[in-house]
Design an enzyme around this catalytic site. Structure first.
Site, mmCIF file in Angstrom:
data_model
loop_
_atom_site.group_PDB
_atom_site.id
_atom_site.type_symbol
_atom_site.label_atom_id
_atom_site.label_comp_id
_atom_site.label_asym_id
_atom_site.label_seq_id
_atom_site.Cartn_x
_atom_site.Cartn_y
_atom_site.Cartn_z
ATOM 1 N N ALA A 40 0.952 -1.216 0.075
ATOM 2 C CA ALA A 40 -0.111 0.042 -0.020
ATOM 3 C C ALA A 40 0.851 1.399 0.021
ATOM 4 C CB ALA A 40 -0.868 0.070 1.102
ATOM 5 N N ASN A 41 0.309 2.397 -0.500
ATOM 6 C CA ASN A 41 0.816 3.504 -0.176
ATOM 7 C C ASN A 41 0.239 4.434 1.093
ATOM 8 O OD1 ASN A 41 2.486 3.349 -2.416
ATOM 9 N ND2 ASN A 41 1.609 5.011 -3.661
#
Lengths: 239, 239
Positions: A40-41
């Site tokens: 994920a970011n």
């Protein structure tokens, strides 16, 4: 909120974005590794959602495409929830044609080459897996060079170094009209937790005509100012 | 908190866990790739937080160590927030000695070998990075075999296949007294979104004396039943 509701009722303000369809992306993307793990970011979606809300306030027909976030859908905005970059790209393309598109989402640059269908198990004596990654589609560049390119295309660039150089490179490569650049390094000096997840932001607007530096302000204020800028630009754009 | 304190004072219910220190872990861990990207496990923290709350209701001195979640800290529970598996391990060890420890968190098995200090950039002509991973410390096994091992150690096993076989292997290898096994596959048939992120759960209690299957119920009910089981076991454990 009560004030906002009264303001809305009494609102005599012009709606410069009335009749304009504007696509906004927000939040992170999650790229699955296996059924329980993902890459994920860091992105709370606060800035993107605030921009969608601010554009709607100016009368825009706003279509928000959001990755997984823990904040409510903005009022008055048609929101589509997606998880991966591939899903976000498809959702954005399905919303064309549009007058403008604002790409705030922190899209993962890479995904795993082949996500496992079952949970990857630790095996005694065998080391951890090496994750082979492949490049995700570049949604901003895809729309910036699309046959149905909106009249105004705005990108975001979150960087920890070489902010302006990276934003200027992005501007050209991606076919954007301007790039909103923000420094997400720990040294940015914004809030205790910085820009990511926080409520404040400090951005620079990078366009072919130069770099405009905005002071540090709340994400809602950045959103209102950016919405006004978009409304102004759209009045001069030949669609 | 005042209300909770008054309720606690007026409470005439038996407090079988009074004077017992119980460590609970909950939520996922996030393992950084660089300042903007991370690897995560899917875990809302709902089940772990519910278990901490249920143990506190029975009078336990509950210490919750939680990864990044978007739910509030449970009332009456001292909560420590961490991000990575290494931080979670350190937080748990600092809470020893304890009477019991319940490891509900979905700890990442692996982290990247060396997290980058600056955002990893896409480079034209260069493919995506290959993420080299290293094994994270096994917190459950570490405590299960610790010199200060709590009298009762409970692990969780989220699997998509071979649920019981994996749970039984985990029981032996990790030095746990029992393993709460739950099927997180899409085929588990629980809710529209399954166990992860949802409000319901269906678990099996795997111990040396066999496998006990509980019916599907709310995560709060699983928590209450598990807290009662822990209270019962603690009365027979020689500390």
């Amino acid at each position: 909120e009560i004030v906002a509701a009264i303001e809305a009722m009494l609102d005599e303000k012009p709606k410069p974005l009335a009749g304009r369809r504007i696509i906004v992306t927000s939040g992170p993307t999650h790229e699955p590794i296996d059924p329980v793990r993902y890459i994920a970011n860091r992105s709370s979606g606060k800035q993107g959602h605030a921009i969608a809300a601010a554009l709607a306030k100016l009368g825009g027909d706003v279509r928000l495409v959001s990755g997984p976030v823990n904040i409510p859908d903005p009022a008055g905005v048609a929101t589509t929830r997606v998880e991966t970059a591939a899903q976000m790209k498809q959702a954005v393309e399905s919303l064309l044609p549009a007058d403008a598109a604002v790409f705030v989402a922190a899209v993962a640059d890479w995904r795993t080459a082949n996500a496992a269908g079952e949970k990857i198990k630790k095996v005694a004596g065998k080391g951890p897996p090496s994750l082979q990654m492949v490049e995700n589609p570049d949604i901003l560049a895809g729309i910036g060079h699309h046959a149905q390119r909106p009249g105004l295309v705005v990108g975001f660039a979150a960087e920890t170094q070489d902010l302006i150089a990276n934003a200027e490179a992005k501007l050209k490569k991606k076919g954007a009209d301007f790039i909103v650049a923000n420094d997400v390094s720990h040294e940015s000096g914004i809030g205790p937790s910085g820009v990511m997840g926080g409520d404040r932001n400090k951005v620079r607007i990078v366009s072919r005509s130069g770099v405009e530096e905005w002071p540090e302000m709340g994400k809602d204020e950045v959103a209102a100012r950016l919405a006004a800028l978009i409304a102004e630009r759209l009045q001069t754009v030949v669609v």
